[in-house]
Design a protein around this motif. Structure first.
Motif, PDB file in Angstrom:
ATOM      1  N   UNK A  71       0.712  -1.242   0.033  1.00 36.07           N
ATOM      2  CA  UNK A  71       0.204  -0.189   0.014  1.00 36.07           C
ATOM      3  C   UNK A  71       0.921   1.286   0.005  1.00 36.07           C
ATOM      4  N   UNK A  72       0.801   1.963  -0.982  1.00 29.34           N
ATOM      5  CA  UNK A  72       1.623   3.272  -1.314  1.00 29.34           C
ATOM      6  C   UNK A  72       0.877   4.446  -0.356  1.00 29.34           C
TER       7      UNK A  72
ATOM      8  N   UNK B 141      -6.301  -5.744   3.093  1.00 27.25           N
ATOM      9  CA  UNK B 141      -5.333  -6.550   3.799  1.00 27.25           C
ATOM     10  C   UNK B 141      -4.862  -5.476   4.871  1.00 27.25           C
ATOM     11  N   UNK B 142      -4.500  -4.359   4.588  1.00 25.75           N
ATOM     12  CA  UNK B 142      -4.000  -3.265   5.495  1.00 25.75           C
ATOM     13  C   UNK B 142      -5.066  -3.018   6.666  1.00 25.75           C
TER      14      UNK B 142
ATOM     15  N   UNK C 195      -7.634  -3.853  11.909  1.00 24.63           N
ATOM     16  CA  UNK C 195      -8.947  -4.157  12.517  1.00 24.63           C
ATOM     17  C   UNK C 195      -9.292  -4.728  13.837  1.00 24.63           C
ATOM     18  N   UNK C 196      -7.802  -5.475  13.984  1.00 24.47           N
ATOM     19  CA  UNK C 196      -7.848  -6.285  15.360  1.00 24.47           C
ATOM     20  C   UNK C 196      -7.024  -5.440  16.329  1.00 24.47           C
ATOM     21  N   UNK C 197      -6.486  -4.104  16.016  1.00 29.13           N
ATOM     22  CA  UNK C 197      -5.438  -3.496  16.679  1.00 29.13           C
ATOM     23  C   UNK C 197      -6.546  -2.395  17.711  1.00 29.13           C
ATOM     24  N   UNK C 198      -5.921  -1.587  18.641  1.00 27.88           N
ATOM     25  CA  UNK C 198      -6.531  -0.712  19.238  1.00 27.88           C
ATOM     26  C   UNK C 198      -5.850   0.473  19.412  1.00 27.88           C
TER      27      UNK C 198
END
Length: 357
Positions: free
Chosen positions: A288-289, A323-324, A329-332
């Motif tokens: 992802x640029x 995918x980024x 999504x699983x982080x806080x």
């Protein structure tokens, strides 16, 4: 099978119903000649009583919950919603309300169509709240459960208006929890990446969006939002694979919207960048640029800049925007993570303190 989740909103149109049904026969082999022995009377009584108890439980849940599930007309589209409180607030999916500001609401008890207005929509989590302009007497708010008590194998019912058939009920089980799925933008979709989704085998069809996924204690445990499609079969439905937003997120978002008119604390992590997918020499997605960096945002503070190509979050490879989003999504917010990126011909890493969507 490449199961691609799709929204389950339905466009308003006359619904042709086919007469007749298809029966499925199950063949059972017998060891030895003659008819198979019938079950003993005591065994038959136990089976009959167990079946009757479950049937009665289903009927109780339906009577308890269905009056709290509504059909929502948003322009030329139809979806479902759940009565959130006795003040006329209704929670649904953001992709159900779309860009509309006013709605037609039909309740399960068959009363006249009610008018409602948008309170706020939060596309990042595909949730929205609308409010009835006039609250009818006897309006019944749903009872909400807790995400912690949702378990794989648990029997659930899905209630809503699939294909415009209001007050419909399907049944299944919780197939998995903690799924991360991404929603497309075509056809009015939000493009959201949704974490901690509840996967269910209960049929989720167009029009079920915004409805209720219910346990046998008559509690809402999620909002049906996505149904999987099989890309190898031309995008046809993949039966028995549906996804619901967990009740914890539903309540978090709805409570903030009702209290403040907007979401003030999303709980969703962000790098504070805009990006695009780039491909390698073989035209395969390769990262992802970064197109723009928010001033004083998480990425900027860690030294990332426009032109850098993100290829990994922690130990998770990043090849596309999707995918980024799924990795984040699983982080806080506030958590420190390692971001691997390329700058020119060099490969670098940075420790980033995550921001918030």
């Amino acid at each position: 099978m490449d199961a691609t989740p799709t929204r389950s909103r339905v466009r308003r149109s006359p619904l042709p119903l086919a007469a007749g049904a298809c029966a499925i026969a199950l063949a059972v082999g017998c060891a030895g000649p003659g008819p198979a022995p019938s079950a003993a009377p005591a065994q038959q009584a136990v089976v009959s009583r167990t079946t009757g108890d479950l049937e009665e439980q289903y009927q109780t849940v339906i009577k308890d919950v269905l009056p709290s599930v509504v059909q929502i007309g948003a322009g030329d589209a139809l979806g479902s919603g759940i009565v959130y409180d006795d003040k006329g607030h209704i929670v649904t999916n953001a992709h159900v309300v779309g860009r509309e500001k006013t709605f037609d609401v039909s309740v399960a008890t068959g009363e006249k169509v009610l008018k409602a207005s948008l309170v706020s929509s939060y596309p990042e989590q595909d949730l929205a709240v609308i409010k009835l302009d006039s609250v009818p007497g006897g309006l019944r708010a749903a009872r909400f459960g807790t995400t912690d008590e949702v378990e794989v194998g648990q029997i659930v019912l899905a209630m809503g208006s699939p294909l415009g058939l209001s007050s419909s009920v399907t049944q299944g089980i919780v197939s998995a929890v903690g799924r991360t799925v991404s929603e497309g933008r075509s056809g009015g979709g939000t493009g959201a990446t949704l974490a901690d989704m509840v996967q269910t085998s209960a049929a989720i069809n167009p029009g079920n969006s915004g409805g209720a996924l219910v346990n046998l204690d008559s509690e809402i445990i999620g909002i049906p939002t996505l149904a999987a499609t099989d890309s190898e079969q031309g995008g046809s439905a993949a039966p028995g694979i549906g996804f619901a937003i967990p009740v914890s997120m539903v309540r978090t978002v709805a409570d903030q919207i009702i209290r403040s008119g907007k979401v003030t604390d999303s709980g969703r992590a962000a790098l504070d960048i805009m990006g695009r997918t780039v491909v390698d020499d073989d035209y395969r997605p390769a990262g992802v640029a970064i197109v723009s960096v928010e001033e004083d945002g998480a990425a900027a503070e860690a030294g990332l800049r426009v032109g850098d190509v993100i290829v990994r979050i922690g130990d998770t490879p990043v090849t596309t925007i999707t995918s980024l989003s799924e990795a984040l999504a699983g982080e806080k917010p506030g958590r420190k993570i390692r971001v691997t990126y390329t700058r020119g011909d060099s490969r670098k890493t940075a420790e980033v303190t995550l921001g918030e969507i």
